[in-house]
Structure formats: structure tokens, C-alpha cells
Design a protein around this motif. Sequence first.
Motif, short mmCIF file in Angstrom:
data_model
loop_
_atom_site.label_atom_id
_atom_site.label_comp_id
_atom_site.label_asym_id
_atom_site.label_seq_id
_atom_site.Cartn_x
_atom_site.Cartn_y
_atom_site.Cartn_z
N ALA A 111 -0.71 12.27 42.57
CA ALA A 111 -0.99 12.89 43.86
C ALA A 111 0.12 12.53 44.84
O ALA A 111 0.52 11.36 44.92
N PRO A 112 0.66 13.49 45.57
CA PRO A 112 1.71 13.18 46.54
C PRO A 112 1.19 12.29 47.65
O PRO A 112 0.00 12.35 48.00
N LYS A 113 2.06 11.48 48.21
CA LYS A 113 1.66 10.56 49.28
C LYS A 113 1.87 11.21 50.65
O LYS A 113 2.45 10.61 51.56
N TYR A 114 1.44 12.44 50.76
CA TYR A 114 1.43 13.16 52.03
C TYR A 114 0.26 14.12 52.01
O TYR A 114 -0.33 14.39 50.96
N ASP A 115 -0.11 14.63 53.18
CA ASP A 115 -1.25 15.53 53.25
C ASP A 115 -0.89 16.82 53.99
O ASP A 115 0.29 17.06 54.30
N GLU A 116 -1.90 17.63 54.26
CA GLU A 116 -1.69 18.93 54.90
C GLU A 116 -1.02 18.79 56.26
O GLU A 116 -0.23 19.65 56.67
N GLY A 117 -1.36 17.71 56.96
CA GLY A 117 -0.75 17.49 58.27
C GLY A 117 0.74 17.24 58.18
O GLY A 117 1.52 17.73 59.02
N HIS A 118 1.16 16.49 57.17
CA HIS A 118 2.60 16.26 56.98
C HIS A 118 3.33 17.57 56.69
O HIS A 118 4.46 17.77 57.16
N VAL A 119 2.70 18.44 55.90
CA VAL A 119 3.34 19.72 55.56
C VAL A 119 3.55 20.56 56.81
O VAL A 119 4.65 21.07 57.07
N ALA A 120 2.49 20.70 57.61
CA ALA A 120 2.59 21.49 58.84
C ALA A 120 3.60 20.87 59.81
O ALA A 120 4.40 21.58 60.43
#
Length: 205
Positions: A18-27
Amino acid sequence: MDVPSIITEITSTRQGNAPKYDEGHVALALITIKENQPIGRISLMKKVGLKEASMKTLIRRMKELGLVETDKIGGTVLTEKGESILDQILKRVAVKQVTLKSIGWDSYGILLRGGESLLRQHGVLELRDEVIKQGAERVLIAVFENGKIEIPPKTDDMAMGNLLQEISEAFKEAKEGDMAIFITPQDLRLALKVSVKILENVNVA
């Protein structure tokens, strides 16, 4: 692919990792690239708040989906598709820092266009619990309906007068049927994560 599908693909687990980032990081990465392009990976990493390995993974996945282009000298820029995806997000939600002095909150406010329909579908308690599940500590939900602001389940205009005024001033652009969500802590990545998760559950014209 629509916005939720693309974000899900970027944040998906692959080969058990699992990547160590979430939807907020993408946006936040999309917004940061838009505002600073071309931007180098190290600068982007610092602004988004990721370690280098995670930033490399995020950029690679965005590139695979055609959202960005990279150049070893120039840095990263959004493609036309990347611009379109970001525009779709920003047309549906507005995110800004908001201080609600009447209740002592330094928060982020999220304005969801047409969000009243989501509130009717899920109810205020379910929606609030979902926002807390994403990492918020405190949540306040308000809707713009019948020409005024309502804070469900019940609005007391006398007791909430100052708060209602603060909400009105925070989102002067709000229209009938919009919904505002205020969250603490005052964290932009978290606010963007909540925004993207909400977009997974509502269709806004």
C-alpha cells in the motif's frame, strides 16, 4: 475514468504494497503542481509532505494515468488530462481556512456544490462519522437551503447567530443546495482527503 476512479487507482495497493500516501496527498500534489509548474520532485515532496520514495511512487502513478509529464531538468507539469481532473475537483468543492471564533475553532471549511442531496441520503450523523473516520477530530455540517443556513439536526437562530454569520461570510459564494463541512485540525491535506472521499458518494452537475 472519472475523478474517484482515478484517485482510487493512484492510491491502490499493488502486489501487497500500500502506498504511504492518501487521497489528500494526491489532490494536494495536483494543486501544488498546477500552482508551481514546472516543479522539481524535491520541492514537490516538501510541499506535499511526503518522503522521497512515496513521492516517486505518486509521480509514477500519475504519469502512468497521463495526469503529469516529467522532465529531469524542467520538473513535473500537469497534462491536459491532469488539468481536467483537477478542474473537476475544484468545480465541485472549495476548500479554505476558516476561523469560527464563536466556537473557538481554527478549521478548514469544505463547500460541496449540491451537497444537500448527500445529506438527505445519508443523514448528518452518518456523514459526520464518515468525516471523522477519515481523520477529523471535530466536524460541523451546515446546509444552504430556503435562503438561509441550517445546521442539522436543528438550528437555533438565536443561540447560533454569530456562528451562522461566520459560516455565511466564509462561503459567500454558496448557493441554494450547497453543503459546508468544517473540520479540525486545520490541515489542508486532511480537508482535501475528506473532499475527495465525499466526491465518491455524490454526483454534482
